[in-house]
Design an enzyme around this catalytic site. Structure first.
Site, PDB file in Angstrom:
ATOM      1  N   SER A  27     -17.458  30.277 -29.326  1.00 39.45           N
ATOM      2  CA  SER A  27     -18.174  30.841 -28.183  1.00 39.45           C
ATOM      3  C   SER A  27     -18.957  29.713 -27.522  1.00 39.45           C
ATOM      4  O   SER A  27     -19.209  28.673 -28.147  1.00 39.45           O
ATOM      5  CB  SER A  27     -19.149  31.922 -28.664  1.00 39.45           C
ATOM      6  OG  SER A  27     -20.059  32.302 -27.655  1.00 39.45           O
TER       7      SER A  27
ATOM      8  N   TYR B 192     -25.501  36.141 -33.905  1.00 38.09           N
ATOM      9  CA  TYR B 192     -24.229  35.711 -33.326  1.00 38.09           C
ATOM     10  C   TYR B 192     -24.251  34.210 -33.057  1.00 38.09           C
ATOM     11  O   TYR B 192     -23.315  33.484 -33.412  1.00 38.09           O
ATOM     12  CB  TYR B 192     -23.977  36.482 -32.034  1.00 38.09           C
ATOM     13  CG  TYR B 192     -22.647  36.211 -31.382  1.00 38.09           C
ATOM     14  CD1 TYR B 192     -21.504  36.892 -31.791  1.00 38.09           C
ATOM     15  CD2 TYR B 192     -22.528  35.284 -30.348  1.00 38.09           C
ATOM     16  CE1 TYR B 192     -20.276  36.656 -31.187  1.00 38.09           C
ATOM     17  CE2 TYR B 192     -21.306  35.037 -29.738  1.00 38.09           C
ATOM     18  CZ  TYR B 192     -20.190  35.729 -30.161  1.00 38.09           C
ATOM     19  OH  TYR B 192     -18.971  35.489 -29.563  1.00 38.09           O
TER      20      TYR B 192
END
Length: 257
Positions: free
Chosen positions: A144, A157
């Site tokens: 990401s 996350y």
């Protein structure tokens, strides 16, 4: 490059029942791969396999936090197809946004267990299968922009994706002697079910928000763009690429570090 870029390749795609994973299953099979879809969303996963054709895709239920299930998923693939060429470790979760002052450690543990530990388990067992068969394989992991930039995603996350980037680098170093490549693909905000549910936004709102903060204008980031980057890393086109994190973010991480 024209033609089928994964012709004859056997692939596992985790989180393949929806979002980037499902789009990758479709793209990879279009390019000649036979894919085992690994997920816990049984109905969705089976539907994806049926829609593509069960001669090209099959579904296997696996909770990535359970190493025995991970090992069995790899065994299923090798027993069914005789080998494993590519792992696309894409399964992941995202927890709600909260202040670090209100951090829920149970949510943190769950996110890390799925996003980081689950990927480590799949890399371990997929690489073992590749080494045993003498396969110069490719392992691709969904990271990401949050793997390198803070403030774009929840704390758990972000932590899991930073850790995953370290795992990719470490695994690429350990597996190079076997001819196995390990890379990451790092998307910006894509309107997948994971992101929409995690942020409690409709797909059009996610896309509007991403486009508003994006560096590259005039195009909307779609799951297909990420799947195409993963295809490159999975294929022999990237034969001398390893230990890298390919950003699919329109330059966001470069101009807004």
């Amino acid at each position: 490059m024209s033609g089928k870029r994964l012709d004859g390749k056997i692939v596992i795609i985790t989180g393949g029942a929806s979002g980037i994973g499902a789009e990758s299953v479709r793209l990879f099979t279009e390019h000649g791969a036979r894919v085992v879809i690994v997920d816990v969303q049984d109905e969705l996963g089976q539907n994806v396999a049926v829609s593509i054709g069960e001669d090209k895709a099959s579904y296997y239920h696996c909770d990535v936090t359970n190493e025995t299930e991970v090992e069995n998923a790899v065994k299923f693939t090798v027993e069914k197809y005789g080998k494993l060429d590519v792992l696309f470790s894409n399964a992941g979760v995202i927890e709600p946004f909260v202040s670090i002052l209100d951090l829920n450690l149970n949510e943190l543990d769950r996110t890390i267990a799925i996003n980081l530990r689950g990927t480590a388990a799949f890399i371990k067992h997929a690489a073992r299968a590749m080494v045993e068969k003498g396969i110069r394989g490719s392992i691709v992991c969904t990271t990401s922009v949050a793997a390198e930039i803070a403030g774009t995603a929840p704390h758990g996350y972000t932590t899991s994706k930073h850790g995953l980037l370290g795992l990719i680098k470490s695994a690429s170093g350990g597996l190079g002697k076997y001819g196995i490549r390990v890379n990451g693909v790092a998307p910006f905000g894509v309107a997948t079910p994971l992101v929409c549910n995690g942020f409690k936004m409709e797909p059009n709102v996610v896309e509007q928000n991403t486009s508003a903060s994006a560096n590259l204008k005039g195009i909307v980031l779609k799951a297909r763009h990420v799947a195409e980057a993963a295809l490159f890393l999975a294929s022999d086109e990237s034969a001398y690429v390893s230990g890298q994190n390919l950003a699919v973010d329109g330059g966001y991480s470069v101009v807004k570090p």
